[in-house]
Design a protein around this motif. Structure first.
Motif, PDB file in Angstrom:
ATOM      1  N   ASN A   1       0.834  -1.198   0.000  1.00 41.47           N
ATOM      2  CA  ASN A   1       0.000   0.000   0.000  1.00 41.47           C
ATOM      3  C   ASN A   1       0.868   1.246   0.000  1.00 41.47           C
ATOM      4  OD1 ASN A   1      -2.947  -0.476   0.093  1.00 41.47           O
ATOM      5  ND2 ASN A   1      -2.447  -1.752   1.866  1.00 41.47           N
TER       6      ASN A   1
ATOM      7  N   SER B   1      -3.513   4.643  -0.249  1.00 44.40           N
ATOM      8  CA  SER B   1      -4.360   3.450  -0.390  1.00 44.40           C
ATOM      9  C   SER B   1      -4.506   2.656   0.900  1.00 44.40           C
ATOM     10  CB  SER B   1      -3.794   2.524  -1.470  1.00 44.40           C
ATOM     11  OG  SER B   1      -2.553   1.962  -1.078  1.00 44.40           O
ATOM     12  N   SER B   2      -3.678   2.929   1.893  1.00 46.97           N
ATOM     13  CA  SER B   2      -3.697   2.135   3.122  1.00 46.97           C
ATOM     14  C   SER B   2      -4.993   2.344   3.902  1.00 46.97           C
ATOM     15  CB  SER B   2      -2.519   2.520   4.021  1.00 46.97           C
ATOM     16  OG  SER B   2      -2.642   1.913   5.296  1.00 46.97           O
TER      17      SER B   2
ATOM     18  N   ASP C   1      -4.925  -6.080  -0.225  1.00 42.45           N
ATOM     19  CA  ASP C   1      -5.839  -4.960  -0.422  1.00 42.45           C
ATOM     20  C   ASP C   1      -5.922  -4.674  -1.921  1.00 42.45           C
ATOM     21  OD1 ASP C   1      -6.456  -4.483   2.297  1.00 42.45           O
ATOM     22  OD2 ASP C   1      -4.548  -3.434   2.573  1.00 42.45           O
TER      23      ASP C   1
ATOM     24  N   ALA D   1      -5.219  -2.149  -3.892  1.00 39.15           N
ATOM     25  CA  ALA D   1      -4.032  -1.556  -4.518  1.00 39.15           C
ATOM     26  C   ALA D   1      -2.898  -2.573  -4.629  1.00 39.15           C
ATOM     27  CB  ALA D   1      -3.571  -0.338  -3.719  1.00 39.15           C
TER      28      ALA D   1
END
Length: 366
Positions: free
Chosen positions: A210, A214-215, A256, A258
């Motif tokens: 990430n 995006s995290s 995730d 991303a």
């Protein structure tokens, strides 16, 4: 402004506040550093060409008083021993209890590593500041989330001691974390020293790809590999960075969105569970890498094999599968390794990891 992997240049950040951004563009450093322009004084030859950027590193690192001369000549010229650096950094993780469990886990595992490998353990100091945002408590000023990264300032400060410890090692270094963020500096330094041919093999249940944008959590330990690829926050993005496709995820099973895109786009490669040794070896070979760094987050293991981690993901590797994967990398030149995210609290809790430490030791000793 990017962080540069060079120990000497990066260490200037501790003494020159104007370098807080750790610029990777070295062409204008003569103006920023005043009397430091033209090199680092007595370190003749080593950094004299830096006024024109990294491409002008005439003489490499051989002029550093002999301390780094062995690194310029390749792995065969280095002392055969293995050094253990314990880095009890917890600020890259934001779960309640990380401050206590990651620090204790680091020390417990490092003690076992020293015993198994027959070497002394050097503990690298880390900042006291930091907080768990999930716990809602902040023990020290400066530990807040800034620009999407929790404990940002403490993480920046922690780099100085690691850089100093890595400036002139007398062997290959095994870094024991602490959170996965402890590998930002060792891999950054390895990339600087070994050039674009460095690959990172990343055993981890999570992709760690990430960025702050995006995290979902703001925890840096989920951003470190993406930072090493040169992306994300400029205070953490490595320059020089790992080349696209020269990071290999192994045993990863939690992504995730991303991070899935990073795999689909070829930024990172992926060898899923069970991380078959032949497949892993071929995948690393396909990167064209000349040198390999090993990163091992213990949550790559199935919780039934080892439950001394916090972010546990079912369906992981057995200890035997992990050892086989590590052993498969013996075909490559190995420059260093790290084992991270141990949250065990008692020495007896980590004894089952002795075969993993033995395998890492074999790899580092070549």
């Amino acid at each position: 402004m990017r962080w540069d992997g060079s120990p000497a240049v990066a260490l200037l950040g501790a003494n020159q506040r104007q370098l807080r951004g750790w610029s990777g563009e070295l062409a204008d450093w003569g103006a920023q550093l005043g009397g430091w322009s033209g090199g680092l004084g007595g370190r003749s030859g080593g950094l004299a060409g830096w006024g024109g950027g990294l491409a002008d590193r005439s003489g490499g690192l051989a002029g550093w008083g002999g301390g780094l001369a062995g690194w310029g000549g390749g792995l065969a010229d280095r002392v055969a021993g293995v050094l253990v650096h314990a880095v009890p950094q917890w600020q890259g993780a934001l779960w309640p209890g990380a401050r206590d469990r990651l620090v204790t886990g680091c020390r417990v595992l490092a003690a076992l590593a020293g015993e198994v490998l027959g070497t002394e353990v050097h503990e690298v100091p880390v900042a006291a500041a930091g907080s768990s945002t999930h716990a809602g408590s902040c023990a020290h000023v400066g530990s807040s989330t800034v620009d999407g990264i929790g404990n940002r300032q403490a993480l920046i400060e922690n780099r100085q001691a690691q850089l100093a410890a890595l400036e002139a090692p007398e062997g290959r270094v095994l870094t024991i974390g602490g959170d996965c963020g402890v590998d930002l500096v060792p891999i950054g330094v390895a990339r600087y020293r070994h050039g674009a041919g460095l690959a990172a093999v990343w055993f981890d249940a999570h992709a760690d790809c990430n960025t702050a944008a995006s995290s979902p959590s703001g925890a840096f330990h989920g951003m470190v590999l993406r930072s090493l690829l040169g992306d994300g926050d400029p205070d953490f993005a490595a320059s020089p960075a790992l080349e696209p496709g020269r990071a290999v995820l192994a045993g990863t099973r939690a992504f995730d969105p991303a991070e899935r895109r990073a795999v689909a786009d070829g930024l990172v490669r992926h060898v899923p569970v069970p991380a078959d040794p032949d497949t892993l070896r071929r995948t690393v070979a396909d990167t064209g890498a000349a040198t390999v760094y090993l990163h091992l987050d213990l949550d790559v293991l199935d919780p039934a094999e080892f439950d001394g981690t916090h972010y546990q993901e079912p369906g992981g590797l057995t200890i035997g599968q992990l050892v086989a994967g590590i052993d498969s990398l013996s075909a490559f030149e190995i420059t260093g390794a790290a084992i991270t995210e141990c949250a065990a609290t008692e020495p007896a809790d980590v004894l089952r990891l002795a075969p993993v430490l033995e395998a890492v030791g074999r790899l580092l000793r070549g």
